[in-house]
Design a protein around this motif. Structure first.
Motif, mmCIF file in Angstrom:
data_model
loop_
_atom_site.group_PDB
_atom_site.id
_atom_site.type_symbol
_atom_site.label_atom_id
_atom_site.label_comp_id
_atom_site.label_asym_id
_atom_site.label_seq_id
_atom_site.Cartn_x
_atom_site.Cartn_y
_atom_site.Cartn_z
ATOM 1 N N TYR A 153 0.834 -1.198 0.000
ATOM 2 C CA TYR A 153 0.000 0.000 0.000
ATOM 3 C C TYR A 153 0.873 1.254 0.000
ATOM 4 O O TYR A 153 0.613 2.207 -0.743
ATOM 5 C CB TYR A 153 -0.940 0.010 1.208
ATOM 6 N N SER A 157 0.873 4.113 -2.838
ATOM 7 C CA SER A 157 0.540 5.512 -2.525
ATOM 8 C C SER A 157 1.690 6.464 -2.870
ATOM 9 O O SER A 157 1.450 7.621 -3.197
ATOM 10 C CB SER A 157 0.107 5.667 -1.072
ATOM 11 N N ILE A 164 -4.990 6.417 -5.459
ATOM 12 C CA ILE A 164 -5.607 6.455 -4.129
ATOM 13 C C ILE A 164 -6.703 7.519 -4.097
ATOM 14 O O ILE A 164 -7.741 7.343 -3.463
ATOM 15 C CB ILE A 164 -4.541 6.741 -3.038
ATOM 16 N N GLN A 169 -12.012 2.525 -2.295
ATOM 17 C CA GLN A 169 -11.261 1.538 -1.526
ATOM 18 C C GLN A 169 -11.385 0.124 -2.071
ATOM 19 O O GLN A 169 -10.397 -0.608 -2.095
ATOM 20 C CB GLN A 169 -11.726 1.561 -0.061
ATOM 21 N N HIS A 170 -12.574 -0.286 -2.493
ATOM 22 C CA HIS A 170 -12.713 -1.673 -2.942
ATOM 23 C C HIS A 170 -11.893 -1.947 -4.210
ATOM 24 O O HIS A 170 -11.400 -3.057 -4.400
ATOM 25 C CB HIS A 170 -14.193 -2.058 -3.133
ATOM 26 N N ALA A 173 -8.215 -2.103 -3.024
ATOM 27 C CA ALA A 173 -8.016 -3.387 -2.332
ATOM 28 C C ALA A 173 -7.852 -4.514 -3.354
ATOM 29 O O ALA A 173 -6.934 -5.336 -3.239
ATOM 30 C CB ALA A 173 -9.188 -3.671 -1.400
ATOM 31 N N LYS A 180 -11.279 -5.345 1.404
ATOM 32 C CA LYS A 180 -11.538 -3.945 1.795
ATOM 33 C C LYS A 180 -11.216 -3.734 3.265
ATOM 34 O O LYS A 180 -10.704 -2.696 3.665
ATOM 35 C CB LYS A 180 -13.007 -3.581 1.559
ATOM 36 N N LEU A 183 -7.514 -3.444 3.799
ATOM 37 C CA LEU A 183 -7.076 -2.131 3.332
ATOM 38 C C LEU A 183 -7.463 -1.050 4.330
ATOM 39 O O LEU A 183 -6.678 -0.143 4.610
ATOM 40 C CB LEU A 183 -7.672 -1.811 1.957
ATOM 41 N N SER A 184 -8.633 -1.150 4.902
ATOM 42 C CA SER A 184 -9.078 -0.176 5.901
ATOM 43 C C SER A 184 -8.127 -0.159 7.095
ATOM 44 O O SER A 184 -7.741 0.912 7.584
ATOM 45 C CB SER A 184 -10.491 -0.534 6.344
ATOM 46 N N ARG A 187 -4.773 1.439 6.000
ATOM 47 C CA ARG A 187 -4.893 2.899 5.871
ATOM 48 C C ARG A 187 -4.958 3.561 7.232
ATOM 49 O O ARG A 187 -4.370 4.632 7.438
ATOM 50 C CB ARG A 187 -6.112 3.255 5.033
#
Length: 193
Positions: A153, A157, A164, A169-170, A173, A180, A183-184, A187
């Protein structure tokens, strides 16, 4: 619209396009508009066009037996869209490509592109793009097999911050090969650093 493509070619080339070559480029590439969620290519079709993204965003993905999408490529302005294997080999594509935003493309067929192989600027651009594509693919495979989720990630980024910002998000991911929820968490950790 064409000025963007001409600038792009000139940026990758040490030999700028002259006026007659620019006119030739304009005669080869055709404008195409895609609405959000409209397909540029569907699985099973032969990819007849490569598209230069003038404005917008696209995603290239496959769908597994359970209906899960696996995004292999994202394309935004000044990127190319198309299934290179299907386009080159004229075989049915394994992928879908659709517009994530309203998208303007300049598209060309393989036969049309081959007529540009006489232009030094086009040849040089094509060679540099092939190299860049190979390098990026190699880095992506290496990241997938050797970096942690957090490192992948972070790399995304830093390398492509616009992804980004532009994709939800999906999609990010799926591009990273994670859920997701994962990834949450990643982040959240990144924000706390």
């Amino acid at each position: 619209m064409y000025n963007q493509l001409v600038s792009y070619i000139n940026n990758y080339s040490t030999t700028p396009l002259n006026d007659s070559e620019i006119e030739r480029i304009k005669s080869i590439f055709l404008p195409k508009k895609l609405r959000k969620r409209q397909y540029f290519l569907q699985q099973g079709e032969v990819c007849k066009y490569l598209g230069f993204v003038v404005k917008g965003a696209l995603r290239q993905y496959s769908v597994d037996d359970r209906g899960n999408e696996h995004i292999i490529r994202l394309s935004i302005e000044n990127w190319w869209a198309g299934d290179r294997e299907s386009f080159t080999m004229l075989t049915p594509s394994l992928y879908y490509i659709d517009a994530w935003e309203e998208t303007d493309l300049l598209i060309a067929t393989q036969a049309d592109l081959s007529t540009l192989n006489e232009l030094p600027a086009f040849i040089e651009t094509k060679n540099r793009l092939d190299d860049n594509h190979a390098f990026a693919l190699q880095k992506r495979v290496n990241a997938t097999i050797s970096l942690s989720v957090e490192e992948r990630y972070d790399e995304l980024s830093k390398t492509y911050p616009e992804f980004i910002q532009r994709f939800p998000q999906h999609i990010i991911a799926s591009y990273l090969g994670i859920t997701k929820e994962t990834l949450s968490r990643v982040r959240s950790k990144a924000v706390k650093k």
